[in-house]
Every structure is written in structure tokens, then in C-alpha cells.
Design an enzyme around this catalytic site. Structure first.
Site, mmCIF file in Angstrom:
data_model
loop_
_atom_site.group_PDB
_atom_site.id
_atom_site.type_symbol
_atom_site.label_atom_id
_atom_site.label_comp_id
_atom_site.label_asym_id
_atom_site.label_seq_id
_atom_site.Cartn_x
_atom_site.Cartn_y
_atom_site.Cartn_z
ATOM 1 N N ARG A 102 -5.628 9.493 -1.230
ATOM 2 C CA ARG A 102 -6.965 9.951 -0.873
ATOM 3 C C ARG A 102 -6.840 11.189 0.023
ATOM 4 N NH1 ARG A 102 -10.894 7.794 3.734
ATOM 5 N NH2 ARG A 102 -12.546 9.255 3.247
ATOM 6 N N HIS A 147 -15.054 15.572 4.713
ATOM 7 C CA HIS A 147 -14.395 14.834 5.795
ATOM 8 C C HIS A 147 -14.458 15.702 7.055
ATOM 9 C CE1 HIS A 147 -11.408 11.373 6.579
ATOM 10 N NE2 HIS A 147 -11.633 11.944 7.751
ATOM 11 N N GLU A 192 -17.758 8.621 6.597
ATOM 12 C CA GLU A 192 -18.205 8.079 7.882
ATOM 13 C C GLU A 192 -19.479 8.694 8.456
ATOM 14 O OE1 GLU A 192 -14.961 7.819 10.641
ATOM 15 O OE2 GLU A 192 -13.936 6.357 9.401
ATOM 16 N N ASN A 333 -13.968 2.065 5.749
ATOM 17 C CA ASN A 333 -12.932 2.358 6.738
ATOM 18 C C ASN A 333 -13.123 1.373 7.878
ATOM 19 O OD1 ASN A 333 -12.521 4.602 5.165
ATOM 20 N ND2 ASN A 333 -13.200 6.090 6.689
ATOM 21 N N TYR A 335 -11.251 -0.145 11.600
ATOM 22 C CA TYR A 335 -10.150 -0.085 12.567
ATOM 23 C C TYR A 335 -10.180 -1.191 13.609
ATOM 24 C CZ TYR A 335 -8.787 4.396 10.647
ATOM 25 O OH TYR A 335 -8.348 5.371 9.794
ATOM 26 N N GLU A 404 -9.718 3.261 4.509
ATOM 27 C CA GLU A 404 -8.881 3.556 5.686
ATOM 28 C C GLU A 404 -8.686 2.290 6.491
ATOM 29 O OE1 GLU A 404 -10.061 6.693 8.413
ATOM 30 O OE2 GLU A 404 -10.717 7.947 6.742
#
Ligand code: BGC
Length: 510
Positions: A102, A147, A192, A333, A335, A404
Site C-alpha cells: 500500500r 495521504h 484517516e 487503521n 493503533y 495499518e
């Protein structure tokens, strides 16, 4: 007596059940057809910031005008120099055995004027080179259109706060589909939304640091949803019939967990989820408008504050219709996790209208979640599991791809913390699959160390370390790269596997 025996038997059954679960969880197979990849983004790796016609993005502008807004006063002028070293990058993809990679296209590189009147042939050549080199080895390109490196010129016109961006983005997307769509089967529109709108427009944390709180962030939200939908419809109508790929938006979602089981805290967690990512998910995957609680709260507060209309700009019935259903996949994504609470002291404690004031939630991390030195990612795999479960339950079990996941460490090749973190998060992902979540792919962030936005080069996310002192930007596999390679080779997660970190070779056949 009988009761005691029963209790004892129940206790034994409970223990053996736990043992069975642990045994089963030590070595777990991924479903057939599950895909593995890794990711990067243009500004974070390309460098060549003004080469071959490329013009400035909002990150060039920020890092050049206020260098020490970045923790180490660095910038992405050279970064990993992937503009010149893409062949080495593809070699790394082959070393790891990736199914897909990606990456993102830089808008001001492809369209130096921001508009389609001038398509930069050098940029077309560069992205063609990467794509063709990957395809030679059967590695699928997954391409993000946006991005975060908006052309500065468009920012001068208001950027994501200007409704014209819907057309600007649509025009840019069309050029990308025309140039690369014959070979790209996975298109991601925008990476995002919450980070773009809240951190860049409602705050000064990311470029372009507009920081007009509780206003610019919501203008951005509406325009971004419409711009994404525009690109989706363009692809769907003009390109999908001949190119047959898929197109989707990429969310980032932190899991919010109530700090206690009080009604207030449970509500605070739910609302933090709705305010931070539900705002962008609900219009596309839900009923087609902003989450009701978000709409009501901001409308009520706006009226109390003396505004003539809600600061969260309404979506008309036509816009709701235009946006609903415009994502072929739920790309996520993820985290970390935060605890949330709300008590009497929270409402009114924020001095001016803002996103935080609207949300009325306090969020924090627990110290015990810390592994290693990452100031960014606290390791909470059960939060990932809960998030995946909520998405399955709230949005009718959409097909999910993880675009991600990862963690940062300081420089160094023996990245034990990253190894532990990857194992734990993949284990949580397998738990969710076992419960019925339709998860088809996983992407490790990041393939290489890169420019980590406001943290510069101080926080490293790479499976491969990049030596920023060497002119060649030498790339060397970390311990986690060997772990990831083994997971990809065996299609299995073995929680006890200890990578053998001798040499990285390209497996025959890839
Ligand atoms: C972004 C990446 C970033 C990563 C780690 C994500 O929010 O998409 O660009 O490097 O998080 O902070």
C-alpha cells in the site's frame, strides 16, 4: 458436600477450558485467501520534494516555514529517497513475501498546478515504474489517493474547508484512474478523515494547522465525505466497468473503553467512538447521515452559543443519498485504545467551542499499557478485538481490511517490542475472525522507517530500519521483519516463534 464437588468440577472444567484455549491460541492458521501487505505514504518516504516539476504540499510548507514544529526539526525533503530507490523497496517487498503493498500518490507531484491541466509525465513514469516492478513479482498495488500531502496552492484557497475541493479531488482522482487504473485493483480515496479534519483544521497538530476549533474541522468533515463520494462515483461509473477494481475510504479508529462501569463512563466511551470515527463511518456504512448523538449535541450547543446554525454543517437528503454506501470495503487503521470518563466537572470545562467541548469526554491511557518507549502507541490488543466486534455488530458485518497496524520504537535492529506487539494484535484479529468478523487482509505499518509527521525521524515504525546518515538511505531488516516474513510464509501465527535473524533472502518463486 455435593455442592463442593460440583464447584470443584466446575473449577477444573474452567481451568481446562482456559488451557485448551491457550493451547489452541499458540499456533493459529489464517483463513485461506487471507492477504498480507505492508504500507507507506508519499510524503513520508519519497523525498525529491521539488524534483521533476513537483510543487509544494502543505507538509513542505509546514516543515520549511517552521522547521522545529517537528520534534527533531527535520522534514521530508529527502526522507527515504524512495523516489530514486523504488527498486530497492520492491526488493524488500519480495524479501518479506508481501501479497500487496500500500502506497500513496502525491497530488502535487502528479498535478503540479493542482488541476488536471498539467499532468506531470515524470510523476506518471515514477508511479508506473513502481507499479510495473511490483506486478513483475505478483505483488498487488493498493493505492491511496490522499495521504495528507495536499497541494499548498489548494490550501491557499482553503483546502478541505472549501467546498470546491469536492471537484478538485474528483478531477485528481480521475487522472489517477486514467493513468494507473488498468493495473491497480485497489483504490483508497482518503487516509484517516478524523486526523485530517480534527488535527489539521480544528487543531494545530498537523498541517495545515488551521486551528479554527469546532468550525473548520466540521467544514472539512462534510467536504471530505463528499469528495470521497465524488471519487467513488467517478470510479464506479467511468472506470469500474472496464477496470473492475474496488474503491474505499480508510478510517483510523482508536478504541474507547469506559474507565469504570458507571453509566456516565459507558456513555462517554460510546460517544467518543461516535465523535471521532462514527462521524465518518455512519454516513457511508450506517443510515447515511452523521450519528444522531453527534448531530444533536453540536446543534444544541451551537444554538446555545449564539450561532445561527449548527457548526456541524448539515447534509441535505441528496447529499446523504450521494454518500451512503460509497465504500466497497471497510478499511481500518488501528493503533491503540484509550479509557474515557465523564463527570459533572467535564461539561463546561473547555473554555471555547471546540470538538472536545462538543464531545464532553476525557480520554487517557493506562501506564500499564506501555511496552517499550513508544510515546504514540500503547499496546492494548483487546481494544482491537473490541473495535472489530463493534464494527461487525453496528455495521452489519462489513468486509474489513486492516490497512495499518503497528508500533513505534527508537532506532535499532532488535525491536522486541514490535515483535510482541505484532503477535498480540494478530492474535486479537484472529479472535475476531473466529467470532465471525469478515476480515480479509492485514497491513503492517510500516515497511520502512519514515518521516513520522510531527515526530520527524524520532519514532520509527519500520519493519526495516533506514539509516538516515547514509546517502543511500540503507535499509536493513529488523527482527520484526523476520517475524513477519515467517508469518507470511506459513500463513500461521505462532506466539512462541523466535525469529532467526541471519540473512534476509528473496524466496524463490516470489
Ligand atoms: C498514518 C501514518 C502514520 C501512522 C503512525 C497513521 O495515522 O496514516 O501516516 O505514520 O499513523 O503514526
Amino acid at each position: 458436600m455435593l455442592r463442593n464437588v460440583t464447584l470443584l468440577l466446575l473449577a477444573i472444567a474452567h481451568i481446562s477450558c482456559q488451557v485448551t484455549k491457550n493451547v489452541r491460541q499458540d499456533v493459529r492458521k489464517f483463513p485461506d485467501g487471507f492477504l498480507f501487505g505492508s504500507a507507506t505514504a508519499s510524503y513520508q518516504i519519497e523525498g525529491a520534494w521539488d524534483e521533476d516539476g513537483k510543487t509544494a504540499s502543505i507538509w513542505d510548507e509546514l516543515t520549511h516555514n517552521d522547521p522545529c514544529a517537528i520534534r527533531d526539526c527535520s522534514n521530508g525533503d529527502i526522507a527515504d529517497d524512495s523516489y530514486h530507490l523504488y527498486k530497492r523497496d520492491v526488493e524488500i517487498m519480495r524479501e518479506l513475501g508481501l501479497d500487496f503493498y500500500r502506497f500513496s500518490i502525491s497530488w502535487p507531484r502528479l498535478l503540479p498546478s493542482s488541476f488536471p491541466d498539467n499532468i506531470n509525465q515524470a510523476a506518471v513514469d515514477y508511479y508506473n515504474n513502481i507499479i510495473n516492478e511490483m506486478l513483475k513479482y505478483n505483488i498487488q498495488p493498493m493505492v491511496t489517493l490522499y495521504h495528507w500531502d495536499l497541494p499548498q496552492k489548494l490550501q491557499d484557497l482553503g483546502g478541505w474547508a472549501n467546498p470546491n475541493i469536492v471537484d478538485w479531488f474528483g478531477d485528481y482522482a480521475r487522472v489517477a484512474f486514467q493513468m494507473f487504473g488498468d493495473r491497480v485493483q485497489y483504490w483508497m480515496t482518503i487516509n484517516e478523515p478524523y486526523q485530517i479534519c480534527y488535527e489539521g483544521y480544528g487543531d494545530d497538530y498537523k498541517a495545515p494547522r488551521v486551528n479554527i476549533k469546532g468550525i473548520a474541522d466540521y467544514m472539512c468533515a462534510k467536504n471530505l465525505l463528499l469528495a470521497h463520494s465524488k471519487a467513488y462515483h467517478i470510479y464506479d461509473q467511468e472506470f469500474r466497468p472496464s477496470q473492475g477494481g474496488s474503491i474505499f475510504i480508510v478510517y483510523s479508529a482508536t478504541w474507547h473503553e469506559p474507565a469504570t462501569d458507571s453509566e456516565n463512563d459507558i456513555q462517554a466511551a460510546e460517544e467518543a467512538n461516535q465523535f471521532t470515527w462514527g462521524v465518518y463511518v455512519h454516513p457511508i456504512f450506517g443510515s447515511g447521515d452523521y450519528p444522531p448523538i453527534v448531530k444533536e449535541r453540536i446543534a444544541r450547543k451551537s444554538a446555545q452559543q449564539g450561532f445561527s446554525r449548527s457548526r456541524l454543517l448539515e447534509l441535505s437528503p441528496e447529499e446523504v443519498e450521494y454518500i451512503r454506501g460509497t465504500s466497497d470495503l471497510f478499511a481500518l487503521n488501528h493503533y491503540t485504545t484509550r479509557l474515557t470518563y465523564r463527570n459533572e466537572s467535564v461539561p463546561g470545562s473547555f473554555e471555547i467551542p471546540s470538538f472536545e467541548d462538543d464531545m464532553e469526554v476525557i480520554r487517557y491511557f493506562l501506564d500499564e499499557w506501555q511496552i517499550g518507549e513508544s510515546t504514540m502507541v500503547k499496546s492494548v490488543p483487546w481494544g482491537f478485538y473490541k473495535l472489530l466486534t463493534k464494527i461487525r455488530e453496528d455495521y452489519n458485518n462489513p468486509t474489513i481490511i486492516i490497512t495499518e497496524n503497528g508500533m513505534s520504537t527508537s532506532a535499532g535492529l532488535v525491536d522486541e517490542d514490535r515483535v510482541i506487539n505484532y503477535k498480540r494484535y494478530l492474535n486479537a484479529l484472529l479472535d475476531a475472525i473466529e467470532d465471525g468478523s469478515d476480515i480479509r487482509a492485514y497491513t503492517a505499518w510500516s515497511m520502512l522507517d519514515n518521516f513520522e509527521w510531527r515526530f520527524g525521524y524520532t519514532e520509527r515504525f519500520g519493519l526495516y530500519e533506514v539509516d538516515y546518515e547514509s546517502p543511500e538511505r540503507t535499509r536493513t531488516p529488523r527482527k520484526s521483519a523476520f517475524l513477519y516474513k515467517e508469518i507470511l510464509r506459513t500463513r500461521t501465527l505462532d506466539m512462541n516463534y523466535e525469529p532467526d535473524t541471519d540473512v534476509m533472502v528473496i524466496d524463490v518463486g516470489h
